[in-house]
Scaffold this motif. Structure first.
Motif, PDB file in Angstrom:
ATOM      1  N   PHE A  70       0.812  -1.215   0.000  1.00  0.00           N
ATOM      2  CA  PHE A  70       0.000   0.000   0.000  1.00  0.00           C
ATOM      3  C   PHE A  70       0.847   1.268   0.000  1.00  0.00           C
ATOM      4  O   PHE A  70       1.945   1.303   0.559  1.00  0.00           O
ATOM      5  N   PHE A  71       0.310   2.274  -0.639  1.00  0.00           N
ATOM      6  CA  PHE A  71       0.859   3.621  -0.574  1.00  0.00           C
ATOM      7  C   PHE A  71      -0.016   4.393   0.409  1.00  0.00           C
ATOM      8  O   PHE A  71      -1.242   4.442   0.245  1.00  0.00           O
ATOM      9  N   THR A  72       0.579   4.933   1.451  1.00  0.00           N
ATOM     10  CA  THR A  72      -0.180   5.716   2.426  1.00  0.00           C
ATOM     11  C   THR A  72       0.405   7.115   2.529  1.00  0.00           C
ATOM     12  O   THR A  72       1.619   7.301   2.396  1.00  0.00           O
ATOM     13  N   GLN A  73      -0.456   8.066   2.763  1.00  0.00           N
ATOM     14  CA  GLN A  73      -0.010   9.458   2.862  1.00  0.00           C
ATOM     15  C   GLN A  73      -1.036  10.277   3.626  1.00  0.00           C
ATOM     16  O   GLN A  73      -2.236  10.017   3.545  1.00  0.00           O
ATOM     17  N   LYS A  74      -0.561  11.260   4.380  1.00  0.00           N
ATOM     18  CA  LYS A  74      -1.448  12.159   5.092  1.00  0.00           C
ATOM     19  C   LYS A  74      -2.038  13.169   4.113  1.00  0.00           C
ATOM     20  O   LYS A  74      -1.316  13.763   3.314  1.00  0.00           O
ATOM     21  N   ARG A  75      -3.347  13.369   4.171  1.00  0.00           N
ATOM     22  CA  ARG A  75      -4.029  14.315   3.301  1.00  0.00           C
ATOM     23  C   ARG A  75      -5.050  15.123   4.116  1.00  0.00           C
ATOM     24  O   ARG A  75      -5.569  14.630   5.130  1.00  0.00           O
ATOM     25  N   PRO A  76      -5.380  16.340   3.695  1.00  0.00           N
ATOM     26  CA  PRO A  76      -6.417  17.116   4.376  1.00  0.00           C
ATOM     27  C   PRO A  76      -7.808  16.698   3.896  1.00  0.00           C
ATOM     28  O   PRO A  76      -8.021  16.504   2.694  1.00  0.00           O
ATOM     29  N   GLY A  77      -8.724  16.544   4.830  1.00  0.00           N
ATOM     30  CA  GLY A  77     -10.074  16.149   4.478  1.00  0.00           C
ATOM     31  C   GLY A  77     -11.085  17.244   4.776  1.00  0.00           C
ATOM     32  O   GLY A  77     -10.810  18.427   4.595  1.00  0.00           O
ATOM     33  N   TYR A  78     -12.246  16.834   5.257  1.00  0.00           N
ATOM     34  CA  TYR A  78     -13.336  17.766   5.561  1.00  0.00           C
ATOM     35  C   TYR A  78     -12.884  18.784   6.608  1.00  0.00           C
ATOM     36  O   TYR A  78     -12.348  18.413   7.652  1.00  0.00           O
ATOM     37  N   LYS A  79     -13.082  20.069   6.283  1.00  0.00           N
ATOM     38  CA  LYS A  79     -12.663  21.173   7.152  1.00  0.00           C
ATOM     39  C   LYS A  79     -11.158  21.155   7.443  1.00  0.00           C
ATOM     40  O   LYS A  79     -10.710  21.681   8.464  1.00  0.00           O
ATOM     41  N   GLY A  80     -10.396  20.519   6.554  1.00  0.00           N
ATOM     42  CA  GLY A  80      -8.952  20.491   6.702  1.00  0.00           C
ATOM     43  C   GLY A  80      -8.430  19.444   7.667  1.00  0.00           C
ATOM     44  O   GLY A  80      -7.228  19.389   7.932  1.00  0.00           O
ATOM     45  N   LYS A  81      -9.317  18.592   8.202  1.00  0.00           N
ATOM     46  CA  LYS A  81      -8.884  17.556   9.141  1.00  0.00           C
ATOM     47  C   LYS A  81      -7.961  16.565   8.428  1.00  0.00           C
ATOM     48  O   LYS A  81      -8.270  16.073   7.348  1.00  0.00           O
ATOM     49  N   ILE A  82      -6.841  16.253   9.055  1.00  0.00           N
ATOM     50  CA  ILE A  82      -5.856  15.380   8.441  1.00  0.00           C
ATOM     51  C   ILE A  82      -6.229  13.907   8.630  1.00  0.00           C
ATOM     52  O   ILE A  82      -6.611  13.486   9.716  1.00  0.00           O
ATOM     53  N   PHE A  83      -6.102  13.124   7.550  1.00  0.00           N
ATOM     54  CA  PHE A  83      -6.350  11.686   7.632  1.00  0.00           C
ATOM     55  C   PHE A  83      -5.316  10.964   6.763  1.00  0.00           C
ATOM     56  O   PHE A  83      -4.585  11.595   5.991  1.00  0.00           O
ATOM     57  N   THR A  84      -5.248   9.653   6.896  1.00  0.00           N
ATOM     58  CA  THR A  84      -4.328   8.843   6.097  1.00  0.00           C
ATOM     59  C   THR A  84      -5.079   8.216   4.936  1.00  0.00           C
ATOM     60  O   THR A  84      -6.058   7.506   5.144  1.00  0.00           O
ATOM     61  N   ILE A  85      -4.618   8.497   3.723  1.00  0.00           N
ATOM     62  CA  ILE A  85      -5.257   7.936   2.540  1.00  0.00           C
ATOM     63  C   ILE A  85      -4.554   6.640   2.162  1.00  0.00           C
ATOM     64  O   ILE A  85      -3.337   6.516   2.329  1.00  0.00           O
TER      65      ILE A  85
END
Length: 201
Positions: free
Chosen positions: A42-57
């Motif tokens: 898997f390729f994993t990376q931190k990304r900004p989500g709803y309202k800028g909340k950070i999650f791992t994609i």
């Protein structure tokens, strides 16, 4: 009501069902990646989500760890190779994102989650793309995917937020299936995907 209740429910139920349906394909893809590219799968990376909340994609890995004689990683195009291009062109690399949808980090439809480093570069209008959950596919994706300028991409993202509805999402799903079948807009000319955003738009 659609945005706050119906859409999240469709996302959860849809992701659960598709994870089960596509589990054989997911397993086979993972095995081939292990054979062709090795660990990690898997390729994993931190990304900004709803309202800028950070999650791992989560995505399937498509690039090798090939290095030059000095031990430096080769450029993206050289590391992608024929196998990686096939995984991307068929969108098989996106399958692990069903877990992101199931967890509530993402939606099936929404602006694609971009890099954290872009956050300080957005204009107030461009920041509106975080007013909804990021998606596996979106309005910008079906209107050019990676084969468009950043200005166009952001305009489509904001247009989607302004027009968000069940009808709009159904249209995007239909157009996404056509794009995957035709393998269009996978990369921008001269780049494996898109050139990096510099905040100039």
């Amino acid at each position: 009501m659609y945005k706050s209740i119906i859409k999240p429910l469709i996302d959860f139920m849809g992701a659960l069902v598709l994870l089960i349906i596509f589990s054989p394909i997911t397993l086979i893809t993972a095995c081939f990646i292990l054979i062709k590219l090795g660990h990690p799968i898997f390729f994993t990376q931190k990304r900004p989500g709803y309202k800028g909340k950070i999650f791992t994609i989560y995505k399937f890995r498509t690039m090798s760890n090939a290095k030059d004689l000095n031990g430096k990683l080769l450029n993206d195009e050289q590391r992608l190779g024929t196998f990686g291009q096939f995984i991307r062109s068929t969108s098989l690399d996106e399958l692990p994102q069903l877990w992101n949808v199931l967890k509530g980090d993402m939606s099936f439809i929404g602006p694609r989650p971009l890099l954290l480093e872009y956050l300080p570069l957005y204009t107030p209008t461009q920041t509106k793309r975080h007013d909804v959950k990021p998606g596996i596919t979106g309005w910008a994706q079906v209107n050019g995917r990676n084969a468009m300028s950043w200005e166009e991409k952001f305009r489509y993202d904001v247009d989607y937020i302004n027009q968000l509805s069940l009808g709009m999402d159904l249209k995007i799903i239909y157009l996404t299936l056509l794009k995957v079948f035709k393998k269009e807009g996978i990369s921008q000319e001269g780049n494996v995907t898109m050139e990096k955003f510099s905040g100039r738009e």
